[in-house]
Scaffold this active site. Structure first.
Site, PDB file in Angstrom:
ATOM      1  N   ASN A  81    -101.076 -37.973  59.349  1.00  0.00           N
ATOM      2  CA  ASN A  81    -102.508 -37.867  59.067  1.00  0.00           C
ATOM      3  C   ASN A  81    -102.772 -36.479  58.491  1.00  0.00           C
ATOM      4  O   ASN A  81    -102.990 -35.512  59.224  1.00  0.00           O
ATOM      5  CB  ASN A  81    -103.321 -38.116  60.339  1.00  0.00           C
ATOM      6  CG  ASN A  81    -103.187 -39.549  60.800  1.00  0.00           C
ATOM      7  OD1 ASN A  81    -103.766 -40.453  60.197  1.00  0.00           O
ATOM      8  ND2 ASN A  81    -102.390 -39.778  61.838  1.00  0.00           N
ATOM      9  N   GLU A  82    -102.714 -36.432  57.177  1.00  0.00           N
ATOM     10  CA  GLU A  82    -102.831 -35.157  56.473  1.00  0.00           C
ATOM     11  C   GLU A  82    -104.298 -34.712  56.444  1.00  0.00           C
ATOM     12  O   GLU A  82    -105.195 -35.488  56.798  1.00  0.00           O
ATOM     13  CB  GLU A  82    -102.288 -35.315  55.047  1.00  0.00           C
ATOM     14  CG  GLU A  82    -100.810 -35.718  54.981  1.00  0.00           C
ATOM     15  CD  GLU A  82     -99.837 -34.586  55.355  1.00  0.00           C
ATOM     16  OE1 GLU A  82    -100.254 -33.630  56.047  1.00  0.00           O
ATOM     17  OE2 GLU A  82     -98.662 -34.676  54.972  1.00  0.00           O
ATOM     18  N   PRO A  83    -104.544 -33.445  56.056  1.00  0.00           N
ATOM     19  CA  PRO A  83    -105.922 -32.950  55.999  1.00  0.00           C
ATOM     20  C   PRO A  83    -106.844 -33.929  55.274  1.00  0.00           C
ATOM     21  O   PRO A  83    -106.490 -34.448  54.209  1.00  0.00           O
ATOM     22  CB  PRO A  83    -105.783 -31.632  55.228  1.00  0.00           C
ATOM     23  CG  PRO A  83    -104.402 -31.159  55.572  1.00  0.00           C
ATOM     24  CD  PRO A  83    -103.571 -32.415  55.679  1.00  0.00           C
TER      25      PRO A  83
END
Ligand code: F6R
Length: 290
Positions: A173-175
């Site tokens: 879950n990237e930025p």
């Protein structure tokens, strides 16, 4: 074996007895080494497995890959071999998998889990779940929905193990990932791909996508432990533990969970206010003020 002081180990002792004069918004235990920390976490997982066994129930573990949990898995394998810990009543759901990738690829997370845990304990193969990086693009969404359904059918995750990426990601879950996100196909952040490029023999060979549990999927776990080792994680540990809750650092969403612990070694704790500028907190701050 002990963290800096017994009072700093809310992880093993239930509710924190530590001084509230901290900048951290999550319970955070600091151990002298990752080996000691991993042993403590493995003991907690073993206790969960055994208590579920006693009730004739399944322990559902959410698992991470990467360098961080290696010492944890080594300790779980040791507990199986030397202390008779059985995984017969354990079901596992991994956080993520590269996409696309074949399960048999030496860098796939399925391969990683077999090599470091599943092949060395008595877990039923059918009880281990890793998102399928070989699912055809047209059916990835259906595969992700099915993954969520399987977690729910297993009764939800009892104990979720997390690492943290230097982008602040949990799972992949990237930025920018939403708090309500569920299992889905995502694009990897350039920093994450750079960090993984050594494994793939260069950035050009590193997958651009992955399938990951969502933030919401992770927050649904009944208990969460985030592990971090080494100085290179110190800044992001501080940001996730002391900073605001923001989708720009998805690990910060963990501050909103009511049964989460960060378990870090001394190097990964190095940027926390209590170590970097200890005069800002507790007794020292009182002295400065008086
Ligand atoms: C892996 C995962 C990632 C890693 C993170 C840290 O399943 O979900 O979030 O935990 O990228 O990776 P390492 O441990 O290699 O530093």
């Amino acid at each position: 074996m002990m963290p800096d002081s017994p009072s700093e180990n809310p992880f093993m002792t239930g509710p924190s007895t530590a001084t509230p004069s901290r900048f951290e918004h999550v319970p955070l235990a600091v151990f002298q080494s990752s080996a000691e920390a991993s042993q403590a976490v493995a003991r907690d997982i073993a206790a969960l497995i055994r208590s579920k066994q006693a009730e004739g129930r399944t322990a559902v573990l959410g698992l991470a890959t990467g360098s961080t949990p290696l010492s944890l898995y080594a300790e779980l394998v040791r507990l199986h071999r030397e202390e008779g810990l059985s995984f017969k009543n354990v079901a596992t759901f991994n956080l993520d998998e590269y996409y696309p990738i074949q399960p048999g690829h030496p860098r796939s997370y399925r391969h990683f889990m077999q090599a470091h845990l599943f092949d060395h304990v008595d877990i039923e193969a059918g009880n281990t779940h890793v998102p399928d990086g070989s699912a055809p693009l047209a059916s990835v969404d259906a595969h992700c929905r099915e993954y969520e359904r399987q977690i729910e059918a297993a009764g939800g995750i009892d104990f979720q193990v997390l690492g943290i990426g230097r982008t602040g990601h949990i799972g992949f879950n990237e930025p920018g990932s939403a708090r309500r996100s569920r299992t889905r196909r995502v694009t990897l952040d350039p920093l994450t791909r750079r960090d993984a490029s050594g494994d793939f023999g260069g950035e050009e060979n590193t997958p651009r996508h992955a399938i990951t549990m969502g933030v919401r999927t992770i927050l649904d776990a009944r208990r969460i432990v985030l592990l971090a080792w080494g100085q290179h994680k110190a800044e992001i540990v501080r940001t996730a533990a002391e900073g605001p809750v923001t989708p720009q650092v998805t690990a910060s969403f963990l501050q909103e969970h009511d049964n989460v612990h960060f378990v870090v070694d001394r190097a990964a704790a190095g940027a926390l206010t209590r170590y970097r500028t200890p005069w800002l907190i507790g007794a020292l701050a009182d002295q400065v003020r008086s």
